[in-house]
Scaffold this motif. Structure first.
Motif, PDB file in Angstrom:
ATOM      1  N   LEU A  23     -19.481   2.728  -6.562  1.00 11.86           N
ATOM      2  CA  LEU A  23     -20.311   3.231  -7.657  1.00 11.86           C
ATOM      3  C   LEU A  23     -21.301   2.158  -8.103  1.00 11.86           C
ATOM      4  N   ALA A  24     -20.843   0.930  -8.167  1.00 15.97           N
ATOM      5  CA  ALA A  24     -21.726  -0.179  -8.545  1.00 15.97           C
ATOM      6  C   ALA A  24     -22.870  -0.320  -7.559  1.00 15.97           C
ATOM      7  N   ARG A  25     -22.557  -0.264  -6.288  1.00 15.70           N
ATOM      8  CA  ARG A  25     -23.580  -0.425  -5.256  1.00 15.70           C
ATOM      9  C   ARG A  25     -24.603   0.713  -5.323  1.00 15.70           C
ATOM     10  N   ARG A  26     -24.136   1.933  -5.522  1.00 14.59           N
ATOM     11  CA  ARG A  26     -25.046   3.091  -5.544  1.00 14.59           C
ATOM     12  C   ARG A  26     -25.912   3.133  -6.803  1.00 14.59           C
ATOM     13  N   THR A  27     -25.414   2.586  -7.899  1.00 15.97           N
ATOM     14  CA  THR A  27     -26.170   2.624  -9.157  1.00 15.97           C
ATOM     15  C   THR A  27     -26.964   1.359  -9.420  1.00 15.97           C
ATOM     16  N   GLY A  28     -26.622   0.282  -8.711  1.00 15.10           N
ATOM     17  CA  GLY A  28     -27.271  -0.993  -8.988  1.00 15.10           C
ATOM     18  C   GLY A  28     -26.733  -1.664 -10.229  1.00 15.10           C
ATOM     19  N   VAL A  29     -25.560  -1.235 -10.660  1.00 12.44           N
ATOM     20  CA  VAL A  29     -24.880  -1.802 -11.824  1.00 12.44           C
ATOM     21  C   VAL A  29     -23.743  -2.673 -11.304  1.00 12.44           C
ATOM     22  N   ALA A  30     -23.518  -3.809 -11.907  1.00 13.08           N
ATOM     23  CA  ALA A  30     -22.462  -4.716 -11.442  1.00 13.08           C
ATOM     24  C   ALA A  30     -21.091  -4.047 -11.513  1.00 13.08           C
ATOM     25  N   ARG A  31     -20.228  -4.370 -10.539  1.00 13.81           N
ATOM     26  CA  ARG A  31     -18.871  -3.807 -10.534  1.00 13.81           C
ATOM     27  C   ARG A  31     -18.122  -4.175 -11.794  1.00 13.81           C
ATOM     28  N   ALA A  35     -16.236  -1.672 -14.432  1.00 17.26           N
ATOM     29  CA  ALA A  35     -14.863  -1.885 -14.904  1.00 17.26           C
ATOM     30  C   ALA A  35     -14.831  -1.961 -16.427  1.00 17.26           C
ATOM     31  N   ASN A  36     -15.798  -2.636 -17.019  1.00 17.97           N
ATOM     32  CA  ASN A  36     -15.852  -2.735 -18.479  1.00 17.97           C
ATOM     33  C   ASN A  36     -16.147  -1.392 -19.134  1.00 17.97           C
ATOM     34  N   TYR A  37     -16.983  -0.576 -18.515  1.00 16.85           N
ATOM     35  CA  TYR A  37     -17.245   0.768 -19.048  1.00 16.85           C
ATOM     36  C   TYR A  37     -15.962   1.596 -19.019  1.00 16.85           C
ATOM     37  N   GLU A  38     -15.246   1.529 -17.888  1.00 21.18           N
ATOM     38  CA  GLU A  38     -14.038   2.344 -17.730  1.00 21.18           C
ATOM     39  C   GLU A  38     -12.894   1.885 -18.631  1.00 21.18           C
ATOM     40  N   SER A  39     -12.909   0.625 -19.026  1.00 21.05           N
ATOM     41  CA  SER A  39     -11.859   0.131 -19.920  1.00 21.05           C
ATOM     42  C   SER A  39     -12.251   0.265 -21.378  1.00 21.05           C
ATOM     43  N   GLY A  40     -13.507   0.640 -21.633  1.00 25.57           N
ATOM     44  CA  GLY A  40     -13.973   0.775 -23.004  1.00 25.57           C
ATOM     45  C   GLY A  40     -14.414  -0.533 -23.634  1.00 25.57           C
ATOM     46  N   ARG A  41     -14.480  -1.600 -22.840  1.00 29.52           N
ATOM     47  CA  ARG A  41     -14.882  -2.903 -23.382  1.00 29.52           C
ATOM     48  C   ARG A  41     -16.371  -3.004 -23.631  1.00 29.52           C
ATOM     49  N   SER A  42     -17.170  -2.212 -22.910  1.00 29.89           N
ATOM     50  CA  SER A  42     -18.612  -2.225 -23.137  1.00 29.89           C
ATOM     51  C   SER A  42     -19.182  -0.849 -22.828  1.00 29.89           C
ATOM     52  N   GLU A  43     -20.440  -0.678 -23.209  1.00 23.71           N
ATOM     53  CA  GLU A  43     -21.124   0.588 -23.012  1.00 23.71           C
ATOM     54  C   GLU A  43     -22.370   0.354 -22.168  1.00 23.71           C
ATOM     55  N   PRO A  44     -22.748   1.345 -21.373  1.00 24.46           N
ATOM     56  CA  PRO A  44     -23.931   1.173 -20.525  1.00 24.46           C
ATOM     57  C   PRO A  44     -25.219   1.277 -21.331  1.00 24.46           C
ATOM     58  N   THR A  45     -26.255   0.668 -20.810  1.00 26.11           N
ATOM     59  CA  THR A  45     -27.584   0.888 -21.358  1.00 26.11           C
ATOM     60  C   THR A  45     -27.992   2.319 -21.021  1.00 26.11           C
ATOM     61  N   PHE A  46     -29.060   2.772 -21.633  1.00 25.17           N
ATOM     62  CA  PHE A  46     -29.551   4.113 -21.321  1.00 25.17           C
ATOM     63  C   PHE A  46     -29.896   4.227 -19.842  1.00 25.17           C
ATOM     64  N   GLU A  47     -30.535   3.198 -19.302  1.00 27.35           N
ATOM     65  CA  GLU A  47     -30.910   3.194 -17.889  1.00 27.35           C
ATOM     66  C   GLU A  47     -29.669   3.275 -17.000  1.00 27.35           C
ATOM     67  N   ALA A  48     -28.658   2.490 -17.305  1.00 29.52           N
ATOM     68  CA  ALA A  48     -27.428   2.514 -16.508  1.00 29.52           C
ATOM     69  C   ALA A  48     -26.737   3.869 -16.629  1.00 29.52           C
ATOM     70  N   LEU A  49     -26.736   4.445 -17.824  1.00 27.99           N
ATOM     71  CA  LEU A  49     -26.136   5.762 -18.028  1.00 27.99           C
ATOM     72  C   LEU A  49     -26.844   6.802 -17.162  1.00 27.99           C
ATOM     73  N   CYS A  50     -28.169   6.749 -17.126  1.00 27.13           N
ATOM     74  CA  CYS A  50     -28.940   7.679 -16.282  1.00 27.13           C
ATOM     75  C   CYS A  50     -28.598   7.510 -14.811  1.00 27.13           C
ATOM     76  N   ARG A  51     -28.412   6.290 -14.375  1.00 29.15           N
ATOM     77  CA  ARG A  51     -28.048   6.043 -12.973  1.00 29.15           C
ATOM     78  C   ARG A  51     -26.662   6.595 -12.672  1.00 29.15           C
ATOM     79  N   LEU A  52     -25.721   6.395 -13.590  1.00 28.06           N
ATOM     80  CA  LEU A  52     -24.362   6.924 -13.407  1.00 28.06           C
ATOM     81  C   LEU A  52     -24.390   8.445 -13.306  1.00 28.06           C
ATOM     82  N   ILE A  53     -25.141   9.074 -14.200  1.00 38.48           N
ATOM     83  CA  ILE A  53     -25.262  10.532 -14.197  1.00 38.48           C
ATOM     84  C   ILE A  53     -25.829  11.015 -12.861  1.00 38.48           C
TER      85      ILE A  53
END
Length: 83
Positions: A23-31, A35-53
Motif C-alpha cells: 500500500l505504501a509503494r502504490r500510494t507513495g506514502v511511507a510504510r 502503520a501509524n494510520y492503522e494504529s491511530g497514532r497519526s492521521e494522513p494529510t488530505f493528499e495522502a487520504l486521496c491516494r489511499l482512497i
C-alpha cells in the motif's frame, strides 16, 4: 479522524490483499506512515487520504465513517417498474 479510520483502513487494505509495504509503494506514502494510520497514532494529510482512497477503490465515507459497509462496499438501489 479517529480509531474508526484506523480500523477501516486496515480492513480495506487487508480486503484488497495488500501488505502495508504494498500500500505504501502504490500510494507513495511511507510504510511507517501507513502503520501509524492503522494504529491511530497519526492521521494522513488530505493528499495522502486521496491516494489511499484511489488505491483502495473506496469512498471517503467508507474510510472515515463508522458504518458497517461490509468489505467491499457496493452501492445498490432498487429499480422500479416505472424506471
Amino acid at each position: 479522524m479517529s480509531k474508526v479510520f484506523a480500523k477501516n483502513l486496515k480492513a480495506f487494505r487487508a480486503s484488497a490483499g495488500l501488505t502495508q509495504d504494498e500500500l505504501a509503494r502504490r500510494t507513495g506514502v511511507a510504510r511507517t506512515a501507513i502503520a501509524n494510520y492503522e494504529s491511530g497514532r497519526s492521521e494522513p494529510t488530505f493528499e495522502a487520504l486521496c491516494r489511499l482512497i484511489g488505491v483502495l477503490g473506496v469512498d471517503a465515507d467508507q474510510l472515515l465513517m463508522e458504518q458497517d459497509f461490509g468489505v467491499p462496499y457496493i452501492y445498490t438501489r432498487q429499480v422500479t417498474d416505472d424506471e
